[in-house]
Design a protein around this motif. Structure first.
Motif, mmCIF file in Angstrom:
data_model
loop_
_atom_site.group_PDB
_atom_site.id
_atom_site.type_symbol
_atom_site.label_atom_id
_atom_site.label_comp_id
_atom_site.label_asym_id
_atom_site.label_seq_id
_atom_site.Cartn_x
_atom_site.Cartn_y
_atom_site.Cartn_z
ATOM 1 N N ILE A 3 -97.299 34.495 -33.186
ATOM 2 C CA ILE A 3 -98.852 34.874 -33.146
ATOM 3 C C ILE A 3 -99.440 33.292 -32.642
ATOM 4 N N GLU A 4 -100.371 33.619 -31.586
ATOM 5 C CA GLU A 4 -101.047 32.422 -31.289
ATOM 6 C C GLU A 4 -102.423 32.823 -31.323
ATOM 7 N N VAL A 5 -103.308 31.957 -32.007
ATOM 8 C CA VAL A 5 -104.851 31.870 -32.038
ATOM 9 C C VAL A 5 -105.299 30.724 -31.611
ATOM 10 N N LYS A 6 -106.390 30.800 -30.448
ATOM 11 C CA LYS A 6 -106.805 29.844 -29.673
ATOM 12 C C LYS A 6 -108.420 29.845 -29.822
ATOM 13 N N ASN A 7 -108.839 28.632 -30.242
ATOM 14 C CA ASN A 7 -110.555 28.336 -30.238
ATOM 15 C C ASN A 7 -111.205 29.676 -30.657
ATOM 16 N N ILE A 8 -110.843 30.380 -31.695
ATOM 17 C CA ILE A 8 -111.684 31.781 -32.326
ATOM 18 C C ILE A 8 -112.805 31.241 -33.014
ATOM 19 N N VAL A 9 -113.934 31.744 -32.512
ATOM 20 C CA VAL A 9 -115.415 31.661 -33.168
ATOM 21 C C VAL A 9 -115.818 32.947 -33.527
ATOM 22 N N TRP A 53 -113.575 41.580 -34.249
ATOM 23 C CA TRP A 53 -113.465 40.960 -32.983
ATOM 24 C C TRP A 53 -114.030 39.628 -32.851
ATOM 25 N N PRO A 54 -113.584 38.677 -32.468
ATOM 26 C CA PRO A 54 -114.023 37.361 -32.151
ATOM 27 C C PRO A 54 -115.027 37.113 -31.154
ATOM 28 N N ASP A 55 -116.205 36.353 -31.476
ATOM 29 C CA ASP A 55 -117.348 35.802 -30.298
ATOM 30 C C ASP A 55 -116.499 35.084 -29.143
ATOM 31 N N ALA A 56 -115.688 34.587 -29.368
ATOM 32 C CA ALA A 56 -115.057 33.716 -28.387
ATOM 33 C C ALA A 56 -113.691 33.250 -29.019
ATOM 34 N N GLY A 57 -112.584 32.929 -27.932
ATOM 35 C CA GLY A 57 -111.533 32.667 -28.171
ATOM 36 C C GLY A 57 -110.248 33.588 -27.969
ATOM 37 N N GLU A 58 -109.135 33.094 -28.175
ATOM 38 C CA GLU A 58 -108.111 34.135 -27.697
ATOM 39 C C GLU A 58 -106.984 34.557 -28.935
ATOM 40 N N VAL A 59 -106.248 35.556 -29.012
ATOM 41 C CA VAL A 59 -105.188 36.026 -29.832
ATOM 42 C C VAL A 59 -104.369 36.555 -29.002
ATOM 43 N N SER A 60 -103.170 36.238 -29.315
ATOM 44 C CA SER A 60 -101.842 36.414 -28.210
ATOM 45 C C SER A 60 -100.535 36.907 -29.292
ATOM 46 N N PHE A 61 -99.862 37.912 -28.921
ATOM 47 C CA PHE A 61 -98.930 38.212 -29.538
ATOM 48 C C PHE A 61 -97.498 37.906 -28.454
#
Length: 349
Positions: A3-9, A53-61
């Motif tokens: 799981i990768e979470v990047k710059n989640i706002v 859901w985030p306002d910005a950022g990425e989530v990847s599996f």
């Protein structure tokens, strides 16, 4: 599953629930999101699950964009604090529910469903309760059934939101050990949310400490306890003595009185000294950094907790220390204290 979470706002009005959060969870890890209420941990979990859901950022599996899929498509098992079991269904049917509502193209036949449910009930050690209803179970049993139901669809990721928060202390402790053992057996990438520091340190491979929508520190339980990165982490994890001190050219003062300890490179100015209660050693008067009078002593098994009034300039500062019982302390004793280990953080915020 990685799981990768990047710059989640994520904001709710003007309130920033998550502020540029980055996190990577390795395949097969069991990670705890730890923090006080309002720190953003549950919001982050819900975004990973697809429930928010985030306002910005990425989530990847495993490198695939998870935000392109809804919750039902992410193949995530979710366990809630309050079980969310169907009261009108037996234990067996609760666990089977997720399998029965799968699309026809992937749904197992009845024999395979029954086999899978029995395997899961055996796994959580509750096969003997298969015919009962949730109202006939204890809190700990309900939580184990909720976990079995989440595992029924063979999720790639398991997410748990305060899974033991509604249980009493004894049951929580038993289930922590059970969850750790279960995770080693099923080896599913897992994240659980908790505000209980003991729970996080006992169960997780790594701990993510959060506050005010940001990650303060990520590390093993030993890392975050023994080497806290910030004043918040030190004060939130474990019981600490916190003293307002002044650093002057490498010297540390409490109430204008120099202490016989190093400033550890902290720049001059108002600071805070953090010491674990058990790291305050007791010596004969005149031998340590602090002098004080014992006001009150309580005994807890192998330790004694003493309330000590420190002499600090014109005022008195009262602290509590934990000491072994090899030397019985009495009210009125004058003691010298010296921190075996400590941290100094600049600033008073």
């Amino acid at each position: 599953m990685v799981i990768e979470v990047k710059n989640i706002v994520k904001k709710f009005g003007t309130f920033a629930a998550l502020d540029n959060v980055d996190l990577r969870v390795a395949n097969g890890e069991l990670v705890a999101l730890l923090g006080p209420s309002g720190s953003g941990k549950t919001t982050l979990l819900r975004i990973i699950a697809g429930l928010d859901w985030p306002d910005a950022g990425e989530v990847s599996f495993d490198g695939e964009n998870a935000l392109a899929h809804g919750a039902s498509e992410r193949h995530v098992g979710f366990v809630f604090q309050h079980y969310a079991l169907f009261r009108h269904m037996t234990v067996f049917e609760n666990v089977a529910f997720g399998l029965r509502v799968q699309p026809r193209a992937v749904r197992k036949d009845e024999a395979a469903i029954r086999t899978r449910v029995k395997e899961l009930l055996d796994l959580v050690q509750l096969d003997w309760l298969s015919g009962r209803y949730p109202s006939q179970l204890s809190g700990g049993q309900r939580q184990r059934i909720a976990l079995a139901r989440a595992l029924a669809i063979e999720p790639r990721i398991l997410l748990l939101d305060e899974p033991f928060g509604a249980l009493d202390a004894k049951v929580r402790k038993e289930l922590r050990q059970w969850l750790r053992s279960l995770h080693q057996e099923i080896n599913v990438t897992s994240i659980f949310v908790t505000h209980d520091q003991e729970e996080a340190l006992e169960v997780a491979n790594r701990v993510v400490v959060m506050d005010k929508g940001r990650i303060e520190q990520i590390g093993t339980p030993g890392d975050v306890y023994d080497n806290p990165a910030t004043a918040f982490v030190h004060s939130f994890i474990g019981e600490s003595i916190v003293l307002p001190v002044e650093v002057r050219d490498g010297s540390v003062e409490l109430g204008g009185k120099p202490l016989n300890i190093s400033a550890d490179g902290v720049t001059s100015g108002a600071s805070r000294l953090f010491v674990r209660r058990h790291d305050m050693a007791i010596g004969v008067p005149g031998s340590g950094a602090f002098e004080g009078a014992v006001r009150h002593v309580r005994t807890f098994g192998p330790i004694q907790r003493a309330e000590v009034a420190l002499s600090a300039g014109e005022g008195t500062t009262v602290i509590e220390i934990d000491a072994p019982r090899d030397r019985e302390l009495q009210s009125g004793d004058i003691v010298s204290l010296h921190p075996r280990r400590y941290r100094i953080f600049a600033g008073q915020d």
